[in-house]
Write an enzyme that holds these catalytic residues in place. Structure first.
Site, PDB file in Angstrom:
ATOM      1  N   SER A 195       8.672   6.842   5.605  1.00 56.04           N
ATOM      2  CA  SER A 195       7.402   6.261   6.063  1.00 56.04           C
ATOM      3  C   SER A 195       6.437   5.923   4.927  1.00 56.04           C
ATOM      4  CB  SER A 195       6.757   7.221   7.053  1.00 56.04           C
ATOM      5  OG  SER A 195       6.795   8.545   6.557  1.00 56.04           O
ATOM      6  N   TYR A 201      -8.697  -1.623  -3.583  1.00 59.09           N
ATOM      7  CA  TYR A 201      -8.674  -2.650  -2.523  1.00 59.09           C
ATOM      8  C   TYR A 201     -10.095  -3.050  -2.114  1.00 59.09           C
ATOM      9  CZ  TYR A 201      -3.856  -0.896  -2.190  1.00 59.09           C
ATOM     10  OH  TYR A 201      -2.571  -0.486  -2.466  1.00 59.09           O
ATOM     11  N   ALA A 207       3.613  22.360  11.815  1.00 58.21           N
ATOM     12  CA  ALA A 207       2.772  21.300  12.425  1.00 58.21           C
ATOM     13  C   ALA A 207       3.509  20.760  13.641  1.00 58.21           C
ATOM     14  CB  ALA A 207       2.487  20.188  11.416  1.00 58.21           C
ATOM     15  N   GLU A 258       9.059  17.027  12.976  1.00 58.86           N
ATOM     16  CA  GLU A 258       7.772  17.604  12.560  1.00 58.86           C
ATOM     17  C   GLU A 258       8.044  18.794  11.641  1.00 58.86           C
ATOM     18  OE1 GLU A 258       4.426  17.077  15.855  1.00 58.86           O
ATOM     19  OE2 GLU A 258       5.943  18.506  16.480  1.00 58.86           O
ATOM     20  N   ASP A 299       2.935  20.291  16.836  1.00 60.26           N
ATOM     21  CA  ASP A 299       2.127  20.013  18.027  1.00 60.26           C
ATOM     22  C   ASP A 299       2.847  19.133  19.049  1.00 60.26           C
ATOM     23  OD1 ASP A 299       1.406  18.408  15.561  1.00 60.26           O
ATOM     24  OD2 ASP A 299       0.700  17.059  17.129  1.00 60.26           O
ATOM     25  N   THR A 323       0.821  -1.225   0.000  1.00 59.84           N
ATOM     26  CA  THR A 323       0.000   0.000   0.000  1.00 59.84           C
ATOM     27  C   THR A 323       0.856   1.277   0.000  1.00 59.84           C
ATOM     28  OG1 THR A 323      -0.348   0.317   2.405  1.00 59.84           O
ATOM     29  CG2 THR A 323      -1.854  -1.188   1.284  1.00 59.84           C
ATOM     30  N   LYS A 327       1.628   2.205   7.259  1.00 57.85           N
ATOM     31  CA  LYS A 327       0.377   2.118   8.016  1.00 57.85           C
ATOM     32  C   LYS A 327      -0.249   0.720   7.996  1.00 57.85           C
ATOM     33  CE  LYS A 327      -0.908   6.544   9.343  1.00 57.85           C
ATOM     34  NZ  LYS A 327      -0.006   7.398   8.623  1.00 57.85           N
ATOM     35  N   GLY A 387       3.330  12.353  13.207  1.00 59.51           N
ATOM     36  CA  GLY A 387       2.011  12.918  12.934  1.00 59.51           C
ATOM     37  C   GLY A 387       1.253  12.861  14.253  1.00 59.51           C
ATOM     38  N   LYS A 410      16.651   7.964  -7.082  1.00 58.49           N
ATOM     39  CA  LYS A 410      15.555   7.511  -7.950  1.00 58.49           C
ATOM     40  C   LYS A 410      14.367   6.962  -7.162  1.00 58.49           C
ATOM     41  CE  LYS A 410      18.815   8.418 -10.715  1.00 58.49           C
ATOM     42  NZ  LYS A 410      18.949   9.867 -10.993  1.00 58.49           N
ATOM     43  N   ASP A 455      23.347   4.359  15.358  1.00 55.39           N
ATOM     44  CA  ASP A 455      23.524   5.370  16.405  1.00 55.39           C
ATOM     45  C   ASP A 455      22.236   6.161  16.629  1.00 55.39           C
ATOM     46  OD1 ASP A 455      26.368   4.923  16.858  1.00 55.39           O
ATOM     47  OD2 ASP A 455      26.627   5.718  14.829  1.00 55.39           O
TER      48      ASP A 455
HETATM   49  C1  LIG Z   1       0.649   8.470   9.018  1.00 56.99           C
HETATM   50  C2  LIG Z   1       1.946   8.832   8.444  1.00 56.99           C
HETATM   51  C3  LIG Z   1       2.978   9.406   9.231  1.00 56.99           C
HETATM   52  C4  LIG Z   1       2.802   9.761  10.673  1.00 56.99           C
HETATM   53  O1  LIG Z   1       2.536   8.646  11.497  1.00 56.99           O
HETATM   54  P1  LIG Z   1       1.882   8.839  12.942  1.00 56.99           P
HETATM   55  O2  LIG Z   1       1.751   7.470  13.464  1.00 56.99           O
HETATM   56  O3  LIG Z   1       0.573   9.536  12.750  1.00 56.99           O
HETATM   57  O4  LIG Z   1       2.837   9.684  13.716  1.00 56.99           O
HETATM   58  C5  LIG Z   1       4.191   9.658   8.616  1.00 56.99           C
HETATM   59  N1  LIG Z   1       4.396   9.394   7.319  1.00 56.99           N
HETATM   60  C6  LIG Z   1       3.452   8.850   6.537  1.00 56.99           C
HETATM   61  C7  LIG Z   1       3.767   8.596   5.114  1.00 56.99           C
HETATM   62  C8  LIG Z   1       2.193   8.545   7.076  1.00 56.99           C
HETATM   63  O5  LIG Z   1       1.241   8.006   6.290  1.00 56.99           O
END
Ligand SMILES: *Cc1c(COP(=O)(O)O)cnc(C)c1O
Length: 314
Positions: free
Chosen positions: A301, A112, A205, A201, A207, A47, A51, A176, A270, A169
């Site tokens: 991520s 999906y 954003a 962050e 927080d 995906t 997540k 998020g 790339k 290290d």
């Molecule tokens: C959701 C997401 C985050 C942040 O993850 P959290 O668990 O909300 O802190 C970072 N990068 C990507 C690509 C995400 O989809």
């Protein structure tokens, strides 16, 4: 707080479903950062983002408890992950998306076989709708980060990293709502506390950065950062105590720095990564981490980018 054993159980639960993602290296990136930089390539995950790890751990338990329907309030990576895993485990999913959702995101959810429900323009409208749909049909809402099974699932990245690299290290992680970093913190700090973990962050954003400074969950006004996976306006009530307990530092990057990092990674390695991932590379490139000649892992991520926006982003 969850513990290391929860992350280990999550890994067993999801091992059949998720990819063990590779670690990528770029000499040019290492050179400009003055450190050995490794990229944990969750943009190559099923995906297109990490997540799926948390969602698979959670939805598997939902199925074991006998439910046959899940909902989620997210048009982004979380919504796609929930649709994917529900389909794979043979239950129904409805994803509540904003009225102005972009077509590429709808198409991914539909690919999906997830159901779509359009509702309002803000997450404060979507979540109650997801809850209502779930309760009408005896289903379960899958939250994006503030849930022990979700946190444990995301933490499996930490276990993988310790298996894949002998010497780490510093691990740099986007924040998020904090599910990703709190899972990784739990796994790595309970096995190898000498590894530093730094959260990143966007400046606009910040927080979790503010919450850490204030010693209490602090919310910010809604933000339009290009890192659309990092737009949570406050950390979670389960994730924040873990961050507060374990994190070594949280650093901030500007929108321009995020774009530069995304472009650098695309051009030199790339790899197409999304802005929410590029924050970790930006932190390394712009010397926010304050290290030299160290082994640094940037968690990439996700890689889901709306291609019609690509030119604007890079
Ligand atoms: C959701 C997401 C985050 C942040 O993850 P959290 O668990 O909300 O802190 C970072 N990068 C990507 C690509 C995400 O989809």
């Amino acid at each position: 707080m969850i513990s290391l054993s929860d992350v280990r159980v999550a890994r067993e639960n999801i091992v059949q479903v998720v990819n063990t993602t590779p670690i990528l290296q770029s000499a040019q990136l290492s050179n400009i950062c003055g450190n050995r930089v490794f990229l944990k390539a969750e943009h190559l995950q099923k995906t297109g983002a990490f997540k799926i790890r948390g969602a698979a751990n959670k939805v598997k338990q939902v199925v074991e408890k006998g439910a046959t329907f899940v909902t989620a309030a997210s048009s982004g990576n979380h919504g796609q992950a929930v649709a994917y895993i529900a389909n794979m485990l043979g239950i129904r999913a409805t994803i509540v998306v904003p009225d102005d959702v972009i077509q590429s995101k709808l198409a991914a959810i539909q690919a999906y076989h997830g159901g779509i429900e359009k509702c309002g323009l803000t997450s404060s409208e979507r979540l109650p709708r997801a809850e209502q749909l779930a309760s009408e049909e005896g289903g379960v809402v899958v939250p994006p980060y503030d849930d022990p099974l979700i946190i444990a699932g995301q933490g499996t990245i930490g276990l993988e990293l310790l298996d894949q690299l002998d010497e780490i290290d510093i691990v740099v992680v986007p924040i998020g709502g904090g599910g990703l970093i709190s899972g990784i913190l739990t796994a790595i700090k309970e096995i190898k506390p000498s590894v530093k973990i730094i959260g990143v962050e966007p400046e606009i954003a910040n927080d979790t950065y503010m919450s850490l400074q204030n010693g209490a969950i602090t919310s910010i006004p809604p933000t339009g950062t290009i890192a659309d996976g990092l737009r949570a306006t406050q950390p979670g009530s389960l994730t924040f105590p873990i961050v507060q307990h374990y994190v070594d530092d949280i650093v901030l990057v500007s929108e321009e720095q995020i774009k530069y990092a995304m472009r650098f990674v695309l051009e030199r390695t790339k790899q197409l990564i999304e802005p929410s991932s590029a924050v970790t590379v930006a932190a390394a490139i712009y010397d926010k981490i304050g290290a030299r000649q160290k082994n640094i892992v940037c968690v990439i991520s996700g890689g889901n980018v709306d291609l019609s926006q690509l030119a604007k982003l890079v």
